[in-house]
Write a protein that holds these residues in place. Structure first.
Motif, mmCIF file in Angstrom:
data_model
loop_
_atom_site.group_PDB
_atom_site.id
_atom_site.type_symbol
_atom_site.label_atom_id
_atom_site.label_comp_id
_atom_site.label_asym_id
_atom_site.label_seq_id
_atom_site.Cartn_x
_atom_site.Cartn_y
_atom_site.Cartn_z
ATOM 1 N N ILE A 11 1.439 8.601 -0.361
ATOM 2 C CA ILE A 11 1.729 7.178 -0.125
ATOM 3 C C ILE A 11 2.713 6.609 -1.141
ATOM 4 O O ILE A 11 3.682 5.931 -0.771
ATOM 5 N N LYS A 12 2.511 6.877 -2.413
ATOM 6 C CA LYS A 12 3.419 6.355 -3.443
ATOM 7 C C LYS A 12 4.835 6.887 -3.234
ATOM 8 O O LYS A 12 5.815 6.157 -3.379
ATOM 9 N N ILE A 13 4.952 8.158 -2.883
ATOM 10 C CA ILE A 13 6.271 8.772 -2.642
ATOM 11 C C ILE A 13 6.963 8.084 -1.469
ATOM 12 O O ILE A 13 8.139 7.731 -1.548
ATOM 13 N N ILE A 14 6.230 7.877 -0.375
ATOM 14 C CA ILE A 14 6.817 7.239 0.814
ATOM 15 C C ILE A 14 7.298 5.825 0.473
ATOM 16 O O ILE A 14 8.387 5.421 0.893
ATOM 17 N N CYS A 15 6.513 5.093 -0.290
ATOM 18 C CA CYS A 15 6.928 3.736 -0.685
ATOM 19 C C CYS A 15 8.267 3.750 -1.417
ATOM 20 O O CYS A 15 9.063 2.826 -1.276
ATOM 21 N N SER A 16 8.542 4.822 -2.171
ATOM 22 C CA SER A 16 9.791 4.900 -2.940
ATOM 23 C C SER A 16 11.014 5.125 -2.053
ATOM 24 O O SER A 16 12.142 4.949 -2.512
ATOM 25 N N PHE A 17 10.823 5.502 -0.792
ATOM 26 C CA PHE A 17 11.951 5.731 0.108
ATOM 27 C C PHE A 17 12.659 4.438 0.486
ATOM 28 O O PHE A 17 13.827 4.456 0.865
ATOM 29 N N VAL A 18 11.953 3.316 0.447
ATOM 30 C CA VAL A 18 12.492 2.021 0.882
ATOM 31 C C VAL A 18 13.344 1.447 -0.240
ATOM 32 O O VAL A 18 12.827 1.102 -1.302
ATOM 33 N N LEU A 19 14.648 1.341 -0.013
ATOM 34 C CA LEU A 19 15.580 0.934 -1.068
ATOM 35 C C LEU A 19 15.730 -0.571 -1.230
ATOM 36 O O LEU A 19 16.069 -1.045 -2.305
ATOM 37 N N ASP A 20 15.514 -1.325 -0.146
ATOM 38 C CA ASP A 20 15.684 -2.776 -0.226
ATOM 39 C C ASP A 20 14.933 -3.451 0.923
ATOM 40 O O ASP A 20 14.347 -2.778 1.777
ATOM 41 N N ALA A 21 14.948 -4.775 0.928
ATOM 42 C CA ALA A 21 14.202 -5.546 1.932
ATOM 43 C C ALA A 21 14.707 -5.264 3.345
ATOM 44 O O ALA A 21 13.922 -5.241 4.297
ATOM 45 N N ARG A 22 15.998 -5.017 3.489
ATOM 46 C CA ARG A 22 16.572 -4.719 4.805
ATOM 47 C C ARG A 22 15.982 -3.431 5.357
ATOM 48 O O ARG A 22 15.566 -3.360 6.513
ATOM 49 N N GLU A 23 15.943 -2.381 4.536
ATOM 50 C CA GLU A 23 15.365 -1.116 4.988
ATOM 51 C C GLU A 23 13.896 -1.253 5.323
ATOM 52 O O GLU A 23 13.423 -0.663 6.289
ATOM 53 N N LEU A 24 13.170 -2.032 4.537
ATOM 54 C CA LEU A 24 11.754 -2.230 4.834
ATOM 55 C C LEU A 24 11.593 -2.929 6.180
ATOM 56 O O LEU A 24 10.725 -2.573 6.974
ATOM 57 N N PHE A 25 12.448 -3.897 6.464
ATOM 58 C CA PHE A 25 12.395 -4.586 7.743
ATOM 59 C C PHE A 25 12.622 -3.606 8.892
ATOM 60 O O PHE A 25 11.929 -3.652 9.907
ATOM 61 N N TYR A 26 13.567 -2.684 8.734
ATOM 62 C CA TYR A 26 13.809 -1.683 9.772
ATOM 63 C C TYR A 26 12.598 -0.768 9.952
ATOM 64 O O TYR A 26 12.237 -0.410 11.069
ATOM 65 N N MET A 27 11.977 -0.372 8.851
ATOM 66 C CA MET A 27 10.873 0.580 8.890
ATOM 67 C C MET A 27 9.560 -0.070 9.297
ATOM 68 O O MET A 27 8.777 0.504 10.041
ATOM 69 N N PHE A 28 9.289 -1.270 8.775
ATOM 70 C CA PHE A 28 7.954 -1.871 8.845
ATOM 71 C C PHE A 28 8.127 -3.384 8.785
ATOM 72 O O PHE A 28 7.942 -4.004 7.738
ATOM 73 N N PRO A 29 8.532 -4.012 9.900
ATOM 74 C CA PRO A 29 8.901 -5.433 9.897
ATOM 75 C C PRO A 29 7.815 -6.385 9.392
ATOM 76 O O PRO A 29 8.135 -7.445 8.863
ATOM 77 N N LYS A 30 6.556 -6.003 9.521
ATOM 78 C CA LYS A 30 5.475 -6.904 9.096
ATOM 79 C C LYS A 30 5.195 -6.846 7.597
ATOM 80 O O LYS A 30 4.490 -7.690 7.068
ATOM 81 N N ALA A 31 5.738 -5.861 6.916
ATOM 82 C CA ALA A 31 5.477 -5.686 5.485
ATOM 83 C C ALA A 31 6.314 -6.653 4.653
ATOM 84 O O ALA A 31 7.352 -7.146 5.089
ATOM 85 N N GLN A 32 5.853 -6.895 3.447
ATOM 86 C CA GLN A 32 6.583 -7.719 2.482
ATOM 87 C C GLN A 32 7.213 -6.800 1.440
ATOM 88 O O GLN A 32 6.556 -5.879 0.950
#
Length: 162
Positions: free
Chosen positions: A13-34
């Motif tokens: 889980i910690k490793i996967i979280c590190s894949f997200v580089l910025d808020a834009r990428e997080l929105f693409y991957m997981f729109p409901k996440a902050q």
């Protein structure tokens, strides 16, 4: 690069979280996440979803995806797709999505697999059609910076295409 897949573990889980580089990428991957993606947010999503899967290259985890809907004899929807920055453009996303399609068709006897991609996610929009996905609907969403954006829904049948 030799790739293999396996079910996600708590240690990933910690490793996967590190894949997200910025808020834009997080929105693409997981729109409901902050942003930033936390281990708690990801673990909660994993608990509510199906067949959370990682891709390994060598000794390291380099990709992640799951199903947010998995109907036996029906539709499986792939979500939370993310690949580590250092291996992007090297076939990991294709391997990951093909792995998820195989799970859908083999484990769930799915009639089709669906994936959704935001209009600004160029990498996704170029990848999914190469894997046989065809658009079937567009949904308006609001981006994290409050702009209008389009979520393009795509599907692929067992034989390819819609």
């Amino acid at each position: 690069m030799i790739l293999q897949s396996r079910p996600v573990t708590a240690d990933d889980i910690k490793i996967i979280c590190s894949f997200v580089l910025d808020a834009r990428e997080l929105f693409y991957m997981f729109p409901k996440a902050q942003y930033p993606l936390t281990e708690v947010q990801l673990a909660d999503a994993i608990a509510k979803r199906f067949d959370s899967t990682v891709v390994e290259a060598g000794d390291g985890v380099v990709g992640f995806a799951n199903f947010y809907r998995a109907e036996t004899g029906g539709v499986c929807c792939i979500g939370n797709v993310i690949v580590a920055q250092e291996v992007r453009g090297k076939g990991v996303a294709s391997f990951l999505v093909e792995t998820m399609m195989a799970l859908a068709f083999d484990r769930y006897d799915a009639t089709e697999v669906q994936v959704s991609c935001f209009n600004e996610n160029t990498a996704g929009l170029l990848l999914y059609p190469k894997l046989g996905f065809l658009p079937f609907a567009v949904e308006e969403r609001v981006s994290p910076d409050h702009r209008r954006t389009a979520l393009i829904h795509m599907r692929r049948g067992r034989a390819g295409g819609a």
